[in-house]
Design an enzyme around this catalytic site. Sequence first.
Site, mmCIF file in Angstrom:
data_model
loop_
_atom_site.group_PDB
_atom_site.id
_atom_site.type_symbol
_atom_site.label_atom_id
_atom_site.label_comp_id
_atom_site.label_asym_id
_atom_site.label_seq_id
_atom_site.Cartn_x
_atom_site.Cartn_y
_atom_site.Cartn_z
ATOM 1 N N SER A 65 0.846 -1.187 0.000
ATOM 2 C CA SER A 65 0.000 0.000 0.000
ATOM 3 C C SER A 65 0.884 1.240 0.000
ATOM 4 O O SER A 65 1.836 1.322 0.791
ATOM 5 C CB SER A 65 -0.912 -0.001 1.230
ATOM 6 O OG SER A 65 -1.736 1.146 1.243
ATOM 7 N N HIS A 117 2.764 12.100 -0.520
ATOM 8 C CA HIS A 117 2.346 13.499 -0.395
ATOM 9 C C HIS A 117 3.542 14.399 -0.713
ATOM 10 O O HIS A 117 4.506 14.468 0.054
ATOM 11 C CB HIS A 117 1.851 13.782 1.021
ATOM 12 C CG HIS A 117 0.558 13.117 1.361
ATOM 13 N ND1 HIS A 117 -0.651 13.533 0.848
ATOM 14 C CD2 HIS A 117 0.285 12.049 2.158
ATOM 15 C CE1 HIS A 117 -1.616 12.757 1.315
ATOM 16 N NE2 HIS A 117 -1.089 11.849 2.107
ATOM 17 N N HIS A 128 -1.786 7.312 -4.950
ATOM 18 C CA HIS A 128 -2.058 6.149 -4.090
ATOM 19 C C HIS A 128 -2.016 4.897 -4.957
ATOM 20 O O HIS A 128 -2.416 4.909 -6.125
ATOM 21 C CB HIS A 128 -3.447 6.268 -3.455
ATOM 22 C CG HIS A 128 -4.089 4.926 -3.182
ATOM 23 N ND1 HIS A 128 -4.913 4.308 -4.104
ATOM 24 C CD2 HIS A 128 -3.995 4.085 -2.129
ATOM 25 C CE1 HIS A 128 -5.323 3.147 -3.618
ATOM 26 N NE2 HIS A 128 -4.782 2.979 -2.428
ATOM 27 N N VAL A 133 -1.987 -3.006 -4.025
ATOM 28 C CA VAL A 133 -2.198 -4.322 -4.637
ATOM 29 C C VAL A 133 -2.207 -5.331 -3.503
ATOM 30 O O VAL A 133 -1.373 -5.262 -2.597
ATOM 31 C CB VAL A 133 -1.123 -4.663 -5.687
ATOM 32 C CG1 VAL A 133 -1.366 -3.907 -6.977
ATOM 33 C CG2 VAL A 133 0.296 -4.381 -5.177
ATOM 34 N N HIS A 181 -3.699 7.972 -17.251
ATOM 35 C CA HIS A 181 -4.695 6.977 -17.657
ATOM 36 C C HIS A 181 -4.197 6.122 -18.822
ATOM 37 O O HIS A 181 -4.543 4.937 -18.921
ATOM 38 C CB HIS A 181 -6.013 7.657 -18.011
ATOM 39 C CG HIS A 181 -6.849 7.964 -16.818
ATOM 40 N ND1 HIS A 181 -7.800 7.097 -16.331
ATOM 41 C CD2 HIS A 181 -6.859 9.034 -15.971
ATOM 42 C CE1 HIS A 181 -8.373 7.607 -15.259
ATOM 43 N NE2 HIS A 181 -7.822 8.792 -15.018
ATOM 44 N N GLY A 198 -7.092 -5.759 13.589
ATOM 45 C CA GLY A 198 -6.039 -5.520 14.566
ATOM 46 C C GLY A 198 -4.730 -5.079 13.960
ATOM 47 O O GLY A 198 -3.655 -5.343 14.512
ATOM 48 N N ARG A 208 -1.678 -2.565 12.467
ATOM 49 C CA ARG A 208 -0.838 -1.576 13.137
ATOM 50 C C ARG A 208 -1.321 -0.169 12.761
ATOM 51 O O ARG A 208 -1.287 0.224 11.585
ATOM 52 C CB ARG A 208 0.613 -1.769 12.714
ATOM 53 C CG ARG A 208 1.601 -0.842 13.404
ATOM 54 C CD ARG A 208 3.023 -1.271 13.076
ATOM 55 N NE ARG A 208 3.989 -0.438 13.753
ATOM 56 C CZ ARG A 208 4.540 0.644 13.206
ATOM 57 N NH1 ARG A 208 4.203 1.011 11.986
ATOM 58 N NH2 ARG A 208 5.438 1.349 13.883
#
Length: 304
Positions: free
Chosen positions: A96, A100, A110, A113, A145, A261, A263
């Site tokens: 992930s 910024h 962003h 996968v 795109h 749960g 992090r």
Amino acid sequence: MALTKEIISDWFQSLQSDICEAVEKEDGKGEFRTDQWEHANGGGGESRILLNGKVLEKAGVNFSAVEGDAPEALLTTLEVKKESDEQLRFFASGVSIVMHPKSPMVPIIHMNVRYFELSNGVYWFGGGIDLTPHIVDKTQAAYFHKQLKKVCDVHDQDYYPKFKKWADDYFFLPHRNETRGVGGIFFDRLKEDVSKSKEDIFEFVKGVGVVFAPTYTHLMHINKDQPFEEKHTQWQNLRRGRYVEFNLVWDRGTKFGLQTGGRTESILMSMPPVARWDYDYQLEEDFEKETAALLKKDVDWLGE
């Protein structure tokens, strides 16, 4: 050789390293620091964070491979029905990314996968990549795109229009009636069928992962030296506020991580370092109005 969760997870981890290396090179100053962590129920991950680079103010590239008992709340969210009273276990792995930039002329990006499976044999792949310019440049949106369409077309001619629409619908703030940015592609619950094997789908997911670095480093490169004024920075921080709203209110990944749960520091690394919420802000500058007018669904960025 059968495609196992270990093979998939190992590839995701190698993708994390490749992306960090490419981004560091383009930034020219910032370096990712590594933060390894363990999941309470099993597995863990590695968060790589870059702060105060030359181009990027904050960037995170997270890898995770976690497992544990699947709580009922998670199964309900995923709309998975148990066929017995047996306790199901889950395994989830992926990469992930959120970046910024310092300059309001460089877009936020962003990507995610991921792979998910349950102990009863249910599995799927998911992911997405979208671009959030503070100031929309139509030419750059078209470039972005075009790269995604190339990846999609290699695997299925129907992927790009289908997943582009899915992204428009997903990366949308209903309470603002606007898209988060210029969209991209989004897909979820991809699994084998009569036309595609599990290996075929994984190859597509790999293609999405690999296209990230060359696409975003190009956008970093062509925008990083553009001049800007304080009014652009103020607008950047207001748009960052919209980004926060989406990730905390609507994003499925945030909810999944918290429900299992995960992090907290890694889950919330997608937040920008600074954002603004000005009460009843009215658009004044032409660049604000032009960007706001393009934050809508079903824009044909390729002009086809």
